[in-house]
Enzyme design. Structure first.
Site, mmCIF file in Angstrom:
data_model
loop_
_atom_site.group_PDB
_atom_site.id
_atom_site.type_symbol
_atom_site.label_atom_id
_atom_site.label_comp_id
_atom_site.label_asym_id
_atom_site.label_seq_id
_atom_site.Cartn_x
_atom_site.Cartn_y
_atom_site.Cartn_z
ATOM 1 N N GLU A 273 1.080 -1.689 -0.191
ATOM 2 C CA GLU A 273 -0.128 0.321 0.277
ATOM 3 C C GLU A 273 0.986 1.538 0.358
ATOM 4 O OE1 GLU A 273 -2.098 -0.201 3.167
ATOM 5 O OE2 GLU A 273 -3.579 -2.006 2.736
ATOM 6 N N GLY A 275 2.469 5.368 -0.191
ATOM 7 C CA GLY A 275 1.321 5.932 -1.007
ATOM 8 C C GLY A 275 2.665 7.259 -1.419
ATOM 9 N N ARG A 312 3.371 20.208 7.134
ATOM 10 C CA ARG A 312 4.339 18.528 6.916
ATOM 11 C C ARG A 312 5.465 19.603 8.194
ATOM 12 N NH1 ARG A 312 7.204 15.953 5.266
ATOM 13 N NH2 ARG A 312 6.817 14.328 6.185
ATOM 14 N N TYR A 316 5.264 17.892 11.830
ATOM 15 C CA TYR A 316 6.097 17.764 12.057
ATOM 16 C C TYR A 316 8.066 17.461 12.426
ATOM 17 C CZ TYR A 316 2.758 14.388 9.537
ATOM 18 O OH TYR A 316 0.988 13.856 9.402
ATOM 19 N N CYS A 343 -1.393 33.045 10.724
ATOM 20 C CA CYS A 343 -1.923 33.500 11.761
ATOM 21 C C CYS A 343 -0.438 32.753 13.114
ATOM 22 C CB CYS A 343 -2.320 34.482 12.818
ATOM 23 S SG CYS A 343 -2.916 35.909 11.569
ATOM 24 N N GLU A 344 0.078 31.441 12.952
ATOM 25 C CA GLU A 344 0.570 31.006 13.875
ATOM 26 C C GLU A 344 2.055 31.019 14.036
ATOM 27 O OE1 GLU A 344 -0.959 28.442 15.609
ATOM 28 O OE2 GLU A 344 -3.395 28.988 15.050
#
Ligand code: LLP
Length: 415
Positions: A273, A275, A312, A316, A343-344
């Site tokens: 599987e 990706g 990402r 992470y 705004c972060e």
């Protein structure tokens, strides 16, 4: 020829100048190479050609219908994890007997949908799910095909958020419980056992965790067979890592060479599987520098893509290579944080990155953005989703229009 490469200082995707795409479609913009998807898929197909196998591309990594259709046309099946992903597979006319359905929280509606579509198998993650499938299949007067996802408790040595096959993770059924659950499943009237499954994590850069996991579940397979229960498939999941920076990863052949000897004599069809392996380096995100500013301790390059477009790095701390679309003549480098407009403070693409001196208006390519890029994007800060473009040689296909402000409020109602 690489799918994304610099020619005379200009970034190309296949035969198309990326700067032309920006002129026509603006930024932020996702760009995919068809050739790259095909090459990656084919490398796996060739590597496993010696045995009966099925590649179920993991839709969650990059789910645009145009991409799914390319893979379907090459014979890919699909790994889905929601009713929505199953719907995408249905939309492109997939062969449902090539679909596996994963996920710890399948709802009644999702199970009914999968049963209706006669998918290859549900990869079941708990006893309760098994009972739910049995019940719904019973009311529909059919049988539900299943594999049980076994959690082999191995460490894939990847980021903790994408480790899935350790006993502290929510996924699968503890390996020690496996045999009992298979025996129980075999007593359920509306369940047909089709196989055994595992998926130990993502962005795995070494083949050994796979080998280790297969070695761990082999005795269980033998016990299941000895209990008179027939299996047809062994699904070893996805997770094959790619190069973001300078990781030493494995290619399709190395993967097959490691895994195939472990499967010998089992008499089972192999399902994988993947990706990210197929999509990750098949796409880039293009963005434009809006401002360059200095604080007492930092240089900031503020771009028009944000964490809502590519999550990402924020989620992470993931590394993505970032380069100017048109190479700078001036090679002098600075160290800066490349940040988005959201705004972060967590809205960053790179911290303390050494890169050529950038100025307002410069365009940048964020590489390895094909997997878990657009699919994890959101409308946070009421920012419309970017457009997606597929390049095929010198042809340019707009495969998803840029959202407009009206799209942001389309489903809302003030009355
Ligand atoms: N099969 C199952 C059951 C999965 O849960 C996944 C991914 C795959 C296959 C495909 O894994 P891949 O070959 O792409 O590694 N958002 C994270 C990755 C999450 C992976 C979730 N499961 C990231 O951006 O790194």
């Amino acid at each position: 020829m690489e799918s994304f490469e610099y020619r005379s200082g200009e970034l190309f995707c296949e035969e198309v100048k990326v700067s032309e795409l920006i002129k026509k479609f603006a930024t932020p913009l996702y760009v995919y190479s068809k050739k790259s998807f095909i090459e990656k898929f084919n490398s796996l197909k060739i590597a496993f050609s010696a045995i009966d196998h099925l590649i179920c591309y993991s839709i969650k990594s990059c789910s645009n219908l145009a991409i799914l259709r390319i893979l379907k046309d090459m014979g890919s099946g699909f790994d889905v994890v929601s009713g929505g992903e199953l719907f995408r597979a249905e939309e492109i006319g997939s062969d449902m007997s090539r679909i596996v359905f994963a996920g710890v929280g399948k709802t009644e509606d999702e199970i009914e949908y999968g049963l209706e579509q006669e998918i290859l198998m549900f990869n079941v993650e708990s006893k309760q799910e098994l009972e739910r499938i049995n019940k719904i299949a019973g009311t529909m007067g059919i049988k539900g095909s299943v594999a049980i996802r076994i959690n082999p408790d191995v460490d894939p040595k990847t980021h903790k958020y994408i480790t899935t096959g350790k006993s502290e993770n929510k996924f699968g059924v503890d390996i020690k419980e496996g045999l009992n659950l298979y025996k129980y499943a075999s007593t359920l009237k509306n369940i047909e056992i089709k196989g055994i499954q595992m998926h130990i994590g993502s962005q795995i850069t070494d083949t050994f965790p796979y080998v280790n996991a297969i070695r761990k579940i082999k005795p269980l397979i033998n016990d299941i067979k000895s209990a008179g229960i027939k299996l047809e498939n062994i699904d070893i999941g996805g997770g094959l890592g790619i190069n973001y920076k300078e990781e030493v990863t494995f290619d399709a052949k190395t993967f097959a060479d490691a895994v195939l000897p472990e499967l010998e004599g089992l008499g089972l069809k192999l399902i994988i599987e993947p990706g990210r392996f197929i999509a990750g380096n098949s796409g880039i995100l293009l963005t434009r520098v809006q401002y360059v500013k200095k604080s007492p301790v930092k240089n900031f390059v503020i771009i028009d893509a944000g964490m809502n477009d590519l999550l990402r790095p924020s989620l992470y701390g993931a590394y993505h290579s970032i380069m100017p679309v048109i190479e700078k003549e001036e090679k002098e480098k600075t160290v800066c944080d490349i940040v988005g407009p959201v705004c972060e403070s967590g809205d960053f693409f790179a911290k303390d990155r050494e890169i050529e001196k950038l100025k307002q208006g410069d365009c940048l390519a964020v590489f390895s953005a094909g997997a878990y890029g657009f699919v994890m994007s959101s409308n946070y800060n009421s920012r419309p989703h970017p457009a997606e473009i597929l390049i095929d040689g010198s042809s340019v296909h707009l495969i998803r229009k840029r959202e407009e402000y009206v799209d942001l409020i389309r489903l809302e109602d003030v009355n």
